[in-house]
Write a protein that holds these residues in place. Structure first.
Motif, PDB file in Angstrom:
ATOM      1  N   ALA A 139      25.417  49.735   9.539  1.00  0.00           N
ATOM      2  CA  ALA A 139      26.259  49.320   8.412  1.00  0.00           C
ATOM      3  C   ALA A 139      25.416  48.669   7.326  1.00  0.00           C
ATOM      4  CB  ALA A 139      27.346  48.358   8.897  1.00  0.00           C
ATOM      5  N   LEU A 140      24.438  47.839   7.731  1.00  0.00           N
ATOM      6  CA  LEU A 140      23.558  47.199   6.749  1.00  0.00           C
ATOM      7  C   LEU A 140      22.699  48.227   6.015  1.00  0.00           C
ATOM      8  CD1 LEU A 140      22.379  44.043   8.752  1.00  0.00           C
ATOM      9  CD2 LEU A 140      23.918  44.100   6.783  1.00  0.00           C
ATOM     10  N   LEU A 141      22.183  49.205   6.762  1.00  0.00           N
ATOM     11  CA  LEU A 141      21.372  50.243   6.135  1.00  0.00           C
ATOM     12  C   LEU A 141      22.199  51.073   5.166  1.00  0.00           C
ATOM     13  CD1 LEU A 141      19.220  51.442   9.172  1.00  0.00           C
ATOM     14  CD2 LEU A 141      18.463  50.082   7.215  1.00  0.00           C
ATOM     15  N   ALA A 142      23.448  51.385   5.558  1.00  0.00           N
ATOM     16  CA  ALA A 142      24.317  52.151   4.671  1.00  0.00           C
ATOM     17  C   ALA A 142      24.610  51.373   3.397  1.00  0.00           C
ATOM     18  CB  ALA A 142      25.616  52.505   5.392  1.00  0.00           C
ATOM     19  N   ALA A 143      24.868  50.072   3.542  1.00  0.00           N
ATOM     20  CA  ALA A 143      25.111  49.242   2.359  1.00  0.00           C
ATOM     21  C   ALA A 143      23.867  49.167   1.477  1.00  0.00           C
ATOM     22  CB  ALA A 143      25.541  47.840   2.792  1.00  0.00           C
ATOM     23  N   GLU A 144      22.687  49.097   2.105  1.00  0.00           N
ATOM     24  CA  GLU A 144      21.446  49.045   1.335  1.00  0.00           C
ATOM     25  C   GLU A 144      21.217  50.349   0.584  1.00  0.00           C
ATOM     26  OE1 GLU A 144      16.657  48.265   2.091  1.00  0.00           O
ATOM     27  OE2 GLU A 144      18.099  48.030   3.716  1.00  0.00           O
ATOM     28  N   ARG A 145      21.517  51.479   1.245  1.00  0.00           N
ATOM     29  CA  ARG A 145      21.363  52.771   0.563  1.00  0.00           C
ATOM     30  C   ARG A 145      22.286  52.868  -0.642  1.00  0.00           C
ATOM     31  NH1 ARG A 145      20.815  54.682   5.966  1.00  0.00           N
ATOM     32  NH2 ARG A 145      23.056  55.135   6.060  1.00  0.00           N
ATOM     33  N   GLU A 146      23.519  52.403  -0.486  1.00  0.00           N
ATOM     34  CA  GLU A 146      24.454  52.437  -1.607  1.00  0.00           C
ATOM     35  C   GLU A 146      23.973  51.553  -2.751  1.00  0.00           C
ATOM     36  OE1 GLU A 146      27.181  54.253  -2.140  1.00  0.00           O
ATOM     37  OE2 GLU A 146      26.644  55.345  -0.327  1.00  0.00           O
ATOM     38  N   GLU A 147      23.405  50.391  -2.403  1.00  0.00           N
ATOM     39  CA  GLU A 147      22.903  49.489  -3.440  1.00  0.00           C
ATOM     40  C   GLU A 147      21.711  50.096  -4.156  1.00  0.00           C
ATOM     41  OE1 GLU A 147      22.949  46.018  -5.717  1.00  0.00           O
ATOM     42  OE2 GLU A 147      24.415  46.807  -4.260  1.00  0.00           O
ATOM     43  N   ASN A 148      20.848  50.782  -3.407  1.00  0.00           N
ATOM     44  CA  ASN A 148      19.658  51.378  -4.006  1.00  0.00           C
ATOM     45  C   ASN A 148      20.006  52.525  -4.955  1.00  0.00           C
ATOM     46  OD1 ASN A 148      17.920  49.636  -2.705  1.00  0.00           O
ATOM     47  ND2 ASN A 148      17.569  51.003  -0.971  1.00  0.00           N
ATOM     48  N   LYS A 149      21.148  53.155  -4.734  1.00  0.00           N
ATOM     49  CA  LYS A 149      21.550  54.245  -5.622  1.00  0.00           C
ATOM     50  C   LYS A 149      21.721  53.770  -7.055  1.00  0.00           C
ATOM     51  CE  LYS A 149      23.891  57.157  -2.208  1.00  0.00           C
ATOM     52  NZ  LYS A 149      25.193  57.738  -1.788  1.00  0.00           N
ATOM     53  N   LYS A 150      22.019  52.472  -7.214  1.00  0.00           N
ATOM     54  CA  LYS A 150      22.208  51.943  -8.556  1.00  0.00           C
ATOM     55  C   LYS A 150      20.900  51.913  -9.344  1.00  0.00           C
ATOM     56  CE  LYS A 150      25.891  48.866  -6.907  1.00  0.00           C
ATOM     57  NZ  LYS A 150      26.325  47.445  -6.779  1.00  0.00           N
ATOM     58  N   PHE A 151      19.767  51.922  -8.638  1.00  0.00           N
ATOM     59  CA  PHE A 151      18.477  51.778  -9.299  1.00  0.00           C
ATOM     60  C   PHE A 151      17.683  53.074  -9.324  1.00  0.00           C
ATOM     61  CE2 PHE A 151      19.685  47.803  -7.229  1.00  0.00           C
ATOM     62  CZ  PHE A 151      19.747  46.964  -8.327  1.00  0.00           C
ATOM     63  N   HIS A 152      18.261  54.133  -8.854  1.00  0.00           N
ATOM     64  CA  HIS A 152      17.570  55.411  -8.836  1.00  0.00           C
ATOM     65  C   HIS A 152      18.430  56.469  -9.515  1.00  0.00           C
ATOM     66  CE1 HIS A 152      14.353  54.044  -6.180  1.00  0.00           C
ATOM     67  NE2 HIS A 152      15.282  53.392  -5.506  1.00  0.00           N
ATOM     68  N   GLY A 153      17.792  57.262 -10.391  1.00  0.00           N
ATOM     69  CA  GLY A 153      18.513  58.341 -11.037  1.00  0.00           C
ATOM     70  C   GLY A 153      18.709  59.519 -10.094  1.00  0.00           C
ATOM     71  N   THR A 154      19.452  60.485 -10.573  1.00  0.00           N
ATOM     72  CA  THR A 154      19.686  61.687  -9.780  1.00  0.00           C
ATOM     73  C   THR A 154      18.383  62.482  -9.680  1.00  0.00           C
ATOM     74  OG1 THR A 154      21.950  61.775 -10.579  1.00  0.00           O
ATOM     75  CG2 THR A 154      21.052  63.785  -9.589  1.00  0.00           C
ATOM     76  N   PRO A 155      17.965  62.897  -8.508  1.00  0.00           N
ATOM     77  CA  PRO A 155      16.741  63.691  -8.383  1.00  0.00           C
ATOM     78  C   PRO A 155      16.821  64.954  -9.237  1.00  0.00           C
ATOM     79  CG  PRO A 155      17.512  62.962  -6.232  1.00  0.00           C
ATOM     80  CD  PRO A 155      18.589  62.630  -7.218  1.00  0.00           C
ATOM     81  N   VAL A 156      15.702  65.264  -9.932  1.00  0.00           N
ATOM     82  CA  VAL A 156      15.678  66.428 -10.817  1.00  0.00           C
ATOM     83  C   VAL A 156      15.390  67.677 -10.005  1.00  0.00           C
ATOM     84  CG1 VAL A 156      14.561  67.494 -12.803  1.00  0.00           C
ATOM     85  CG2 VAL A 156      14.926  65.018 -12.748  1.00  0.00           C
ATOM     86  N   THR A 157      16.272  68.635 -10.115  1.00  0.00           N
ATOM     87  CA  THR A 157      16.109  69.954  -9.509  1.00  0.00           C
ATOM     88  C   THR A 157      16.347  70.986 -10.601  1.00  0.00           C
ATOM     89  OG1 THR A 157      18.446  70.135  -8.912  1.00  0.00           O
ATOM     90  CG2 THR A 157      16.986  69.045  -7.317  1.00  0.00           C
ATOM     91  N   PRO A 158      15.967  72.245 -10.367  1.00  0.00           N
ATOM     92  CA  PRO A 158      16.254  73.267 -11.387  1.00  0.00           C
ATOM     93  C   PRO A 158      17.729  73.317 -11.772  1.00  0.00           C
ATOM     94  CG  PRO A 158      14.725  74.131  -9.747  1.00  0.00           C
ATOM     95  CD  PRO A 158      15.168  72.785  -9.254  1.00  0.00           C
ATOM     96  N   GLU A 159      18.611  73.136 -10.791  1.00  0.00           N
ATOM     97  CA  GLU A 159      20.041  73.189 -11.093  1.00  0.00           C
ATOM     98  C   GLU A 159      20.476  72.017 -11.955  1.00  0.00           C
ATOM     99  OE1 GLU A 159      18.677  73.456  -8.162  1.00  0.00           O
ATOM    100  OE2 GLU A 159      19.013  75.574  -7.655  1.00  0.00           O
ATOM    101  N   THR A 160      20.023  70.783 -11.587  1.00  0.00           N
ATOM    102  CA  THR A 160      20.428  69.613 -12.363  1.00  0.00           C
ATOM    103  C   THR A 160      19.818  69.645 -13.766  1.00  0.00           C
ATOM    104  OG1 THR A 160      18.586  68.330 -11.438  1.00  0.00           O
ATOM    105  CG2 THR A 160      20.703  68.186 -10.308  1.00  0.00           C
ATOM    106  N   PHE A 161      18.588  70.207 -13.909  1.00  0.00           N
ATOM    107  CA  PHE A 161      17.976  70.288 -15.234  1.00  0.00           C
ATOM    108  C   PHE A 161      18.754  71.253 -16.130  1.00  0.00           C
ATOM    109  CE2 PHE A 161      15.095  72.527 -18.151  1.00  0.00           C
ATOM    110  CZ  PHE A 161      14.680  71.461 -18.927  1.00  0.00           C
ATOM    111  N   LEU A 162      19.150  72.400 -15.568  1.00  0.00           N
ATOM    112  CA  LEU A 162      19.914  73.360 -16.378  1.00  0.00           C
ATOM    113  C   LEU A 162      21.240  72.766 -16.823  1.00  0.00           C
ATOM    114  CD1 LEU A 162      19.221  76.707 -14.463  1.00  0.00           C
ATOM    115  CD2 LEU A 162      18.337  75.996 -16.702  1.00  0.00           C
TER     116      LEU A 162
END
Length: 231
Positions: A139-162
């Motif tokens: 549960a702590l790791l899941a909460a930490e992952r959710e918190e970290n999402k606030k500081f990281h952008g969406t990973p760039v892939t060919p699909e997301t770039f298009l």
């Protein structure tokens, strides 16, 4: 011979458990077993007092050649424990003693049964603590992952770039269209100022009679002023 062995075992148990054993009859007694648990500082809902269970023992006539009759119960007014319940765990604990009973058939076995029962109950609580600790960690790791999402952008892939590029081009086209519409609106609102024409009287008052044709009304005020200055 069975009875002699029963009396002898009972005397030995009395020396081992002087404060924990209570007689019910000549062939029946109960032993209070307090479990030993390591401190669990990571568990807020753990009670300070380790649980206690009561082992009821009754000798059949042929004991120890016949298995003793066993039962489990909690102490009166015992505080509930979050990881252990005699009522819920009794069947499992008694089944866990069957192998020990068979291995010790023909011998005094109550002390061995008490030891095995205590170890099994403590192990059961330990396993439940481990499961609870693992759940808390996840549960702590899941909460930490959710918190970290606030500081990281969406990973760039060919699909997301298009997808980003299409949206960016649409945004630029819309911006250009708005700017062109605004310019066109400004042009429509703009008014071309007509030059002010002087009448003959105004020309005379300014001393310009004779310098220009009074009937010529094509000379704007700006040019008349210039002529006047030069005169």
């Amino acid at each position: 011979m069975g009875r002699e062995e029963q009396v002898e075992e009972r005397e030995v148990l009395d020396s081992i458990f002087p404060d924990e054993i209570t007689d019910i009859s000549e062939t029946e007694y109960r032993i209070s077993i307090k479990l030993d648990l390591p401190d669990d500082n990571n568990n807020d809902d753990e009670t300070d007092e380790p649980p206690t269970l009561i082992l009821h023992v009754r000798y059949p006539d042929a004991y120890p050649d016949e298995a003793p009759i066993l039962d489990l119960s909690p102490p009166q007014n015992a505080a509930p424990h979050p990881r252990f319940s005699v009522a819920s765990d009794k069947a499992q604990l008694l089944r866990g003693l069957e192998g020990t009973i068979q291995e010790n058939m023909g011998m005094a076995m109550v002390f061995t049964l008490v030891t095995a029962l205590k170890e099994e109950a403590e192990q059961l609580i330990g396993e439940r603590r481990a499961v609870a600790a693992q759940a808390r960690e996840e549960a702590l790791l899941a909460a930490e992952r959710e918190e970290n999402k606030k500081f990281h952008g969406t990973p760039v892939t060919p699909e997301t770039f298009l997808r980003w590029r299409e949206g960016f081009l649409r945004e630029m086209e819309e911006k250009q269209r708005r700017e062109e519409e605004e310019k066109l609106a400004e042009l429509k609102k703009a008014k071309v100022k007509e030059p002010v024409r002087l009448t003959g009287k105004q020309l005379w008052e300014r001393g310009l009679v004779g310098k220009i044709d009074e009937d010529d009304d094509s000379i704007p005020v700006e040019q008349v002023d210039k002529l006047k200055i030069e005169a």
